[in-house]
Write a protein that holds these residues in place. Sequence first.
Motif, PDB file in Angstrom:
ATOM      1  N   ILE A  71       0.841  -1.203   0.000  1.00 51.10           N
ATOM      2  CA  ILE A  71       0.000   0.000   0.000  1.00 51.10           C
ATOM      3  C   ILE A  71       0.874   1.251   0.000  1.00 51.10           C
ATOM      4  CG2 ILE A  71      -1.627   1.345   1.402  1.00 51.10           C
ATOM      5  CD1 ILE A  71      -2.905  -1.412   2.174  1.00 51.10           C
ATOM      6  N   VAL A  72       1.924   1.256   0.811  1.00 51.09           N
ATOM      7  CA  VAL A  72       2.861   2.388   0.823  1.00 51.09           C
ATOM      8  C   VAL A  72       3.499   2.553  -0.556  1.00 51.09           C
ATOM      9  CG1 VAL A  72       5.052   3.233   1.782  1.00 51.09           C
ATOM     10  CG2 VAL A  72       3.300   2.295   3.299  1.00 51.09           C
ATOM     11  N   GLY A  73       3.930   1.448  -1.153  1.00 52.63           N
ATOM     12  CA  GLY A  73       4.515   1.492  -2.489  1.00 52.63           C
ATOM     13  C   GLY A  73       3.525   1.983  -3.532  1.00 52.63           C
ATOM     14  N   ALA A  76       3.240   5.753  -3.188  1.00 53.83           N
ATOM     15  CA  ALA A  76       4.448   6.416  -3.712  1.00 53.83           C
ATOM     16  C   ALA A  76       4.473   6.391  -5.235  1.00 53.83           C
ATOM     17  CB  ALA A  76       5.695   5.751  -3.140  1.00 53.83           C
ATOM     18  N   LEU A  77       4.177   5.233  -5.830  1.00 55.15           N
ATOM     19  CA  LEU A  77       4.183   5.135  -7.289  1.00 55.15           C
ATOM     20  C   LEU A  77       3.059   5.951  -7.912  1.00 55.15           C
ATOM     21  CD1 LEU A  77       5.080   1.373  -7.798  1.00 55.15           C
ATOM     22  CD2 LEU A  77       6.465   3.348  -8.456  1.00 55.15           C
ATOM     23  N   ALA A  78       1.903   5.989  -7.262  1.00 49.51           N
ATOM     24  CA  ALA A  78       0.789   6.784  -7.785  1.00 49.51           C
ATOM     25  C   ALA A  78       1.147   8.269  -7.787  1.00 49.51           C
ATOM     26  CB  ALA A  78      -0.480   6.535  -6.963  1.00 49.51           C
ATOM     27  N   CYS A  79       1.796   8.735  -6.733  1.00 48.12           N
ATOM     28  CA  CYS A  79       2.225  10.138  -6.684  1.00 48.12           C
ATOM     29  C   CYS A  79       3.234  10.432  -7.787  1.00 48.12           C
ATOM     30  CB  CYS A  79       2.808  10.473  -5.310  1.00 48.12           C
ATOM     31  SG  CYS A  79       1.599  10.499  -3.990  1.00 48.12           S
ATOM     32  N   SER A  80       4.179   9.523  -7.988  1.00 49.68           N
ATOM     33  CA  SER A  80       5.185   9.681  -9.032  1.00 49.68           C
ATOM     34  C   SER A  80       4.537   9.704 -10.413  1.00 49.68           C
ATOM     35  CB  SER A  80       6.206   8.546  -8.954  1.00 49.68           C
ATOM     36  OG  SER A  80       7.081   8.589 -10.045  1.00 49.68           O
ATOM     37  N   ARG A  96       3.324  -0.089 -14.530  1.00 50.14           N
ATOM     38  CA  ARG A  96       3.233  -1.549 -14.460  1.00 50.14           C
ATOM     39  C   ARG A  96       3.565  -2.035 -13.048  1.00 50.14           C
ATOM     40  NH1 ARG A  96       5.715  -0.334 -19.194  1.00 50.14           N
ATOM     41  NH2 ARG A  96       7.784  -0.981 -18.500  1.00 50.14           N
ATOM     42  N   GLU A  97       4.537  -1.384 -12.407  1.00 46.85           N
ATOM     43  CA  GLU A  97       4.864  -1.733 -11.022  1.00 46.85           C
ATOM     44  C   GLU A  97       3.676  -1.443 -10.105  1.00 46.85           C
ATOM     45  OE1 GLU A  97       8.376   0.626 -10.489  1.00 46.85           O
ATOM     46  OE2 GLU A  97       9.694  -0.926 -11.303  1.00 46.85           O
ATOM     47  N   LEU A  98       3.029  -0.301 -10.334  1.00 50.32           N
ATOM     48  CA  LEU A  98       1.853   0.081  -9.550  1.00 50.32           C
ATOM     49  C   LEU A  98       0.752  -0.968  -9.708  1.00 50.32           C
ATOM     50  CD1 LEU A  98       0.207   2.302  -7.944  1.00 50.32           C
ATOM     51  CD2 LEU A  98      -0.548   3.074 -10.179  1.00 50.32           C
ATOM     52  N   LEU A  99       0.500  -1.386 -10.939  1.00 51.18           N
ATOM     53  CA  LEU A  99      -0.523  -2.392 -11.187  1.00 51.18           C
ATOM     54  C   LEU A  99      -0.190  -3.695 -10.457  1.00 51.18           C
ATOM     55  CD1 LEU A  99      -3.143  -3.092 -12.628  1.00 51.18           C
ATOM     56  CD2 LEU A  99      -1.795  -3.735 -14.622  1.00 51.18           C
ATOM     57  N   ILE A 104      -1.360  -7.453  -5.965  1.00 47.30           N
ATOM     58  CA  ILE A 104      -0.926  -8.118  -4.727  1.00 47.30           C
ATOM     59  C   ILE A 104      -1.840  -7.719  -3.570  1.00 47.30           C
ATOM     60  CG2 ILE A 104       0.893  -8.210  -2.959  1.00 47.30           C
ATOM     61  CD1 ILE A 104       2.918  -7.849  -5.291  1.00 47.30           C
ATOM     62  N   THR A 105      -2.096  -6.428  -3.434  1.00 48.91           N
ATOM     63  CA  THR A 105      -2.910  -5.935  -2.320  1.00 48.91           C
ATOM     64  C   THR A 105      -4.326  -6.505  -2.369  1.00 48.91           C
ATOM     65  OG1 THR A 105      -1.598  -3.900  -2.277  1.00 48.91           O
ATOM     66  CG2 THR A 105      -3.725  -3.851  -1.153  1.00 48.91           C
ATOM     67  N   ILE A 106      -4.923  -6.521  -3.553  1.00 49.84           N
ATOM     68  CA  ILE A 106      -6.277  -7.068  -3.689  1.00 49.84           C
ATOM     69  C   ILE A 106      -6.283  -8.552  -3.349  1.00 49.84           C
ATOM     70  CG2 ILE A 106      -8.087  -7.655  -5.360  1.00 49.84           C
ATOM     71  CD1 ILE A 106      -7.420  -4.975  -6.774  1.00 49.84           C
ATOM     72  N   TRP A 107      -5.292  -9.294  -3.887  1.00 51.04           N
ATOM     73  CA  TRP A 107      -5.292 -10.736  -3.648  1.00 51.04           C
ATOM     74  C   TRP A 107      -5.039 -11.063  -2.181  1.00 51.04           C
ATOM     75  CZ3 TRP A 107      -7.631 -14.002  -6.464  1.00 51.04           C
ATOM     76  CH2 TRP A 107      -7.565 -15.338  -6.102  1.00 51.04           C
TER      77      TRP A 107
END
Length: 159
Positions: A71-73, A76-80, A96-99, A104-107
């Motif tokens: 979630i933290v990642g 951070a990636l969404a802000c970037s 792609r990293e964000l996706l 992972i978070t959903i699963w």
Amino acid sequence: MAGRLWRLCNLLMAAFFGLAAAVQVNDPDAGLWTVVYLVPAALTLLVGINPSITDNSIWRSLCDLHSAGCIVGTIALACSLFAYAQGNILHEEEGRELLGLVIITIWMSLCRSSAKSPLGGGRLIAAVVVALFPFASWLYIYVNTEMRASWPAHCKTVM
């Protein structure tokens, strides 16, 4: 029937997370992303083998800790991406990293909630959709060479 489908979804996701870790070999920050994907691969494989593992306090703690990091990642990636994205986020490595972090978070959330009550109905349908989505996305990206044309060299050589 629902129990078998849930186990199959977990085995599919364990395979996806394992493959996602394997394709990190050319990435400049491969060590980080390999761990990011191998942890849910192992946790999900355990759920596929023994769904009641989600009641185990060590499994729950690892799941919660990894999910919090994802979630933290994601934030951070969404802000970037919000600040620097030029177009379609799938054309950006960070997109792609964000996706991947979102998947992972959903699963992990679906796995975690399966401890409280067996998955059925809408949650089971969501699990099937989430389990099939990464494979459908990879197939689409593999077929769509135009999409891969703008990717960095280390992303092109893995597929």
